[in-house]
Design an enzyme around this catalytic site. Structure first.
Site, PDB file in Angstrom:
ATOM      1  N   LEU A 158      19.562  28.568  31.062  1.00 53.66           N
ATOM      2  CA  LEU A 158      20.244  28.519  32.348  1.00 53.66           C
ATOM      3  C   LEU A 158      21.167  29.726  32.376  1.00 53.66           C
ATOM      4  O   LEU A 158      21.835  30.005  31.369  1.00 53.66           O
ATOM      5  CB  LEU A 158      21.061  27.231  32.495  1.00 53.66           C
ATOM      6  CG  LEU A 158      20.286  25.934  32.756  1.00 53.66           C
ATOM      7  CD1 LEU A 158      21.211  24.731  32.614  1.00 53.66           C
ATOM      8  CD2 LEU A 158      19.651  25.946  34.143  1.00 53.66           C
ATOM      9  N   ASP A 159      21.206  30.448  33.477  1.00 47.83           N
ATOM     10  CA  ASP A 159      22.007  31.670  33.481  1.00 47.83           C
ATOM     11  C   ASP A 159      23.502  31.357  33.527  1.00 47.83           C
ATOM     12  O   ASP A 159      23.926  30.208  33.674  1.00 47.83           O
ATOM     13  CB  ASP A 159      21.578  32.611  34.611  1.00 47.83           C
ATOM     14  CG  ASP A 159      21.788  32.019  35.995  1.00 47.83           C
ATOM     15  OD1 ASP A 159      22.876  31.466  36.239  1.00 47.83           O
ATOM     16  OD2 ASP A 159      20.873  32.118  36.835  1.00 47.83           O
ATOM     17  N   PHE A 160      24.301  32.393  33.399  1.00 49.74           N
ATOM     18  CA  PHE A 160      25.754  32.289  33.268  1.00 49.74           C
ATOM     19  C   PHE A 160      26.374  31.493  34.411  1.00 49.74           C
ATOM     20  O   PHE A 160      27.291  30.695  34.201  1.00 49.74           O
ATOM     21  CB  PHE A 160      26.346  33.706  33.230  1.00 49.74           C
ATOM     22  CG  PHE A 160      27.833  33.768  33.011  1.00 49.74           C
ATOM     23  CD1 PHE A 160      28.385  33.502  31.767  1.00 49.74           C
ATOM     24  CD2 PHE A 160      28.681  34.106  34.049  1.00 49.74           C
ATOM     25  CE1 PHE A 160      29.756  33.570  31.555  1.00 49.74           C
ATOM     26  CE2 PHE A 160      30.061  34.174  33.857  1.00 49.74           C
ATOM     27  CZ  PHE A 160      30.595  33.912  32.607  1.00 49.74           C
TER      28      PHE A 160
ATOM     29  N   SER B 187      24.897  29.244  36.324  1.00 48.20           N
ATOM     30  CA  SER B 187      24.233  27.958  36.582  1.00 48.20           C
ATOM     31  C   SER B 187      24.755  26.883  35.643  1.00 48.20           C
ATOM     32  O   SER B 187      25.324  27.173  34.597  1.00 48.20           O
ATOM     33  CB  SER B 187      22.716  28.102  36.407  1.00 48.20           C
ATOM     34  OG  SER B 187      22.196  29.044  37.323  1.00 48.20           O
TER      35      SER B 187
END
Length: 257
Positions: A100-102, A104
């Site tokens: 999951l990106d930063f 999210s």
């Protein structure tokens, strides 16, 4: 299996730490000192400081509710907080299943089993998200969710350093519009893979920015009411479903052979 991978899978050491152990001469394969180029043969025993590594017959899986502002990685060159700083030290060797990106948040599965992590990551189990986007959801977007989309420019939703520009988006498994308004909209979507910032890129093609992204399920594993920043072990039912999933995967492989 590579030697550092074997050590990371069956001990508390990470792959990087395993590499250092090997370089420091602390690892033996049977009675032979291991080197960075050593290959691990079938049924060969591995020793660290003379102590035999006992292969794990069981595995552990946890669910972590990743908050915004954490990196799914072992370390970050920019000094940003990584998920392992929030998890207890006994989980530092666990492998994360996907990312999951930063910006999210949501459900992240971690396990101490490399084969389990690999099987889950390479599967087509549906990943379900709730998104908040600026602007309305148009018929053009709905058509793309239902039929798929090929775009030569997905830079609007990409990371600034990403070299991936063009992308093919498969039809969504499902979607449900929760709110559709010219100011902002909410939508629940399920997709089968979750490629590099896939949803941010998809909506970026239509000039929409994803303001919030939260993953609420990964196949048979659900976030439910787990508080943000907390973790829990798999439930009995989730382990049961995981074993069924793994057995089905093995059966399919045998059928192909």
């Amino acid at each position: 299996m590579r030697l550092n991978q074997y050590i990371a899978h069956h001990t508390q050491y990470s792959r990087r730490e395993a590499d250092k152990l090997i370089c420091d001469g602390r690892v033996n394969i049977e009675k032979t000192k291991a080197t960075p180029h050593s290959l691990l043969g079938a049924n060969e025993r591995v020793f660290i400081d003379g102590k035999k590594i006992v292969p794990k017959e069981h595995f552990t899986c946890i669910v972590y509710h990743k908050p915004k502002g954490e990196i799914v990685s072992k370390s970050d060159e920019r000094g940003r907080r990584v998920i392992y700083e929030s998890l207890e030290s006994k989980f530092k060797h666990f492998i994360y299943v996907g990312r999951l990106d930063f910006a999210s948040e949501g459900l992240l599965i971690l396990t101490d089993s490399t084969p389990v992590a690999k099987a889950l990551m390479e599967s087509d189990l549906p990943r379900t998200y709730i998104l908040k986007i600026n602007g309305s959801i148009t018929q053009e977007m709905i058509n793309a969710m239902e039929n798929g989309l090929i775009s030569e420019d997905t830079s609007a939703g990409a990371h600034s350093k990403s070299k991936i520009i063009s992308m093919t988006f498969a039809p969504f498994n499902s979607y449900k519009i929760l709110k559709n308004d010219k100011r902002y909209s909410k939508i629940k979507v399920s997709i089968a893979q979750g490629k590099n910032r896939e949803l941010r890129r998809f909506f970026g093609v239509f000039g929409r920015e994803v303001l919030d992204l939260r993953r609420i399920s990964y196949g048979f594993v659900h976030l439910n009411a787990l508080p943000c920043g907390k973790k829990r072990f798999f439930t009995h039912e989730e382990y049961r479903d995981l074993h069924t999933f793994l057995q089905n995967k093995r059966d399919k492989k045998l059928q192909k052979n």
